[in-house]
Scaffold this motif. Structure first.
Motif, PDB file in Angstrom:
ATOM      1  N   TYR A  89       0.497  -1.294  -0.143  1.00 14.08           N
ATOM      2  CA  TYR A  89       0.034  -0.117   0.260  1.00 14.08           C
ATOM      3  C   TYR A  89       0.989   0.871   0.364  1.00 14.08           C
ATOM      4  CZ  TYR A  89      -4.366  -2.149   1.190  1.00 14.08           C
ATOM      5  OH  TYR A  89      -5.490  -3.324   0.905  1.00 14.08           O
ATOM      6  N   ASP A 125      -9.447   2.933   2.504  1.00 16.29           N
ATOM      7  CA  ASP A 125     -10.551   2.589   1.069  1.00 16.29           C
ATOM      8  C   ASP A 125     -11.438   1.578   1.195  1.00 16.29           C
ATOM      9  OD1 ASP A 125     -12.645   2.199  -0.837  1.00 16.29           O
ATOM     10  OD2 ASP A 125     -10.572   1.830  -2.509  1.00 16.29           O
ATOM     11  N   GLN A 126     -12.012   1.988   2.107  1.00 21.24           N
ATOM     12  CA  GLN A 126     -13.585   1.262   2.958  1.00 21.24           C
ATOM     13  C   GLN A 126     -14.488  -0.272   1.808  1.00 21.24           C
ATOM     14  OE1 GLN A 126     -14.925   1.602   6.350  1.00 21.24           O
ATOM     15  NE2 GLN A 126     -13.140   2.211   5.732  1.00 21.24           N
ATOM     16  N   SER A 127     -13.854  -0.976   0.911  1.00 20.38           N
ATOM     17  CA  SER A 127     -14.053  -1.796   0.193  1.00 20.38           C
ATOM     18  C   SER A 127     -13.009  -2.275   0.329  1.00 20.38           C
ATOM     19  CB  SER A 127     -14.185  -1.229  -1.239  1.00 20.38           C
ATOM     20  OG  SER A 127     -12.953  -0.844  -1.738  1.00 20.38           O
ATOM     21  N   LYS A 148     -12.245   7.305   7.004  1.00 19.88           N
ATOM     22  CA  LYS A 148     -11.774   7.100   5.287  1.00 19.88           C
ATOM     23  C   LYS A 148     -11.808   8.630   4.905  1.00 19.88           C
ATOM     24  CE  LYS A 148     -16.655   7.603   4.581  1.00 19.88           C
ATOM     25  NZ  LYS A 148     -17.782   7.177   4.142  1.00 19.88           N
ATOM     26  N   SER A 150     -11.368  11.572   0.931  1.00 22.20           N
ATOM     27  CA  SER A 150     -12.114  11.665  -0.343  1.00 22.20           C
ATOM     28  C   SER A 150     -10.502  11.361  -1.094  1.00 22.20           C
ATOM     29  CB  SER A 150     -12.429  12.637  -0.713  1.00 22.20           C
ATOM     30  OG  SER A 150     -11.485  13.863  -0.411  1.00 22.20           O
ATOM     31  N   GLN A 153      -8.016   5.992  -2.161  1.00 19.71           N
ATOM     32  CA  GLN A 153      -8.177   5.059  -2.935  1.00 19.71           C
ATOM     33  C   GLN A 153      -7.839   4.114  -3.525  1.00 19.71           C
ATOM     34  OE1 GLN A 153     -11.864   5.532  -3.379  1.00 19.71           O
ATOM     35  NE2 GLN A 153     -11.386   7.755  -2.079  1.00 19.71           N
ATOM     36  N   GLY A 154      -7.810   2.812  -3.269  1.00 20.63           N
ATOM     37  CA  GLY A 154      -7.416   1.532  -3.991  1.00 20.63           C
ATOM     38  C   GLY A 154      -6.386   0.882  -2.009  1.00 20.63           C
TER      39      GLY A 154
END
Length: 187
Positions: A89, A125-127, A148, A150, A153-154
């Protein structure tokens, strides 16, 4: 009834009906807000309970991490813990200053509702890593996903660090790090 009396009654009724409608709308809104309050109070209680349970696990993991900066083999983790490698990451940092600026609102509360804590809170990223996920970041240590953003991401983590905004901009951990999810062996 004469015309004057009819006009007076009509005028009074014209004023009473909208007031009754407004009162009904206000009562429904109050009930709705009370429902929201109950929901958010229950969520807060659940997060508090989870935080207390995770606190001991985090302390145990930080003890393991203080001995080495590399993730401990599963045999060195506290009893009942397992580590799952999730990849590399990109890590950035944000400060915990109590004022609204680019790092946040300054309220001291994360998107999950937990208080922001330097050297513990991380945004993800919550996903990929939902709130409450305990992770180990190579050369950084144990963190808990509580926020989180904006721009997160990823495979990007934003780590809450102590100090000022300038300290966050000059954080030594910027870059790519290997990441593991830490969890109970039975999960």
């Amino acid at each position: 009834m004469n015309r004057i009396q009819t006009a007076i009654v009509t005028a009074l009724l014209a004023g009473v009906v909208p007031l009754a409608v407004q009162g009904n709308i206000l009562n429904r809104r109050i009930n709705e807000l009370e429902t929201y309050y109950t929901i958010y109070a229950a969520r807060f209680e659940n997060w508090s309970d989870r935080a207390l349970k995770d606190e001991q696990i985090i302390e145990d993991l930080q003890r393991v991490n203080s001995a080495t900066q590399q993730p401990a083999p599963e045999s060195d983790l506290p009893a009942g813990m397992a580590a799952e490698y999730v990849g590399e990451y990109t890590c950035t940092a944000y400060c915990t200053e109590k004022r609204a600026h680019i790092c946040g609102t300054g309220t001291g509360i994360t998107a999950s509702g937990a208080p922001i804590t330097a050297d513990l809170t991380v945004a993800a990223d919550q996903s990929l890593l939902p709130f409450g996920t305990v992770i180990y970041i190579e050369d950084v240590g144990v963190r808990v996903v509580q926020d989180k953003g904006s721009g997160v991401q990823g495979k990007h983590l934003d780590v809450a660090v102590p100090g000022s905004h300038d300290d966050a901009l000059h954080w030594a951990g910027y870059g790519t790090h290997k990441v593991w999810i830490l969890k109970g062996a039975d999960e």
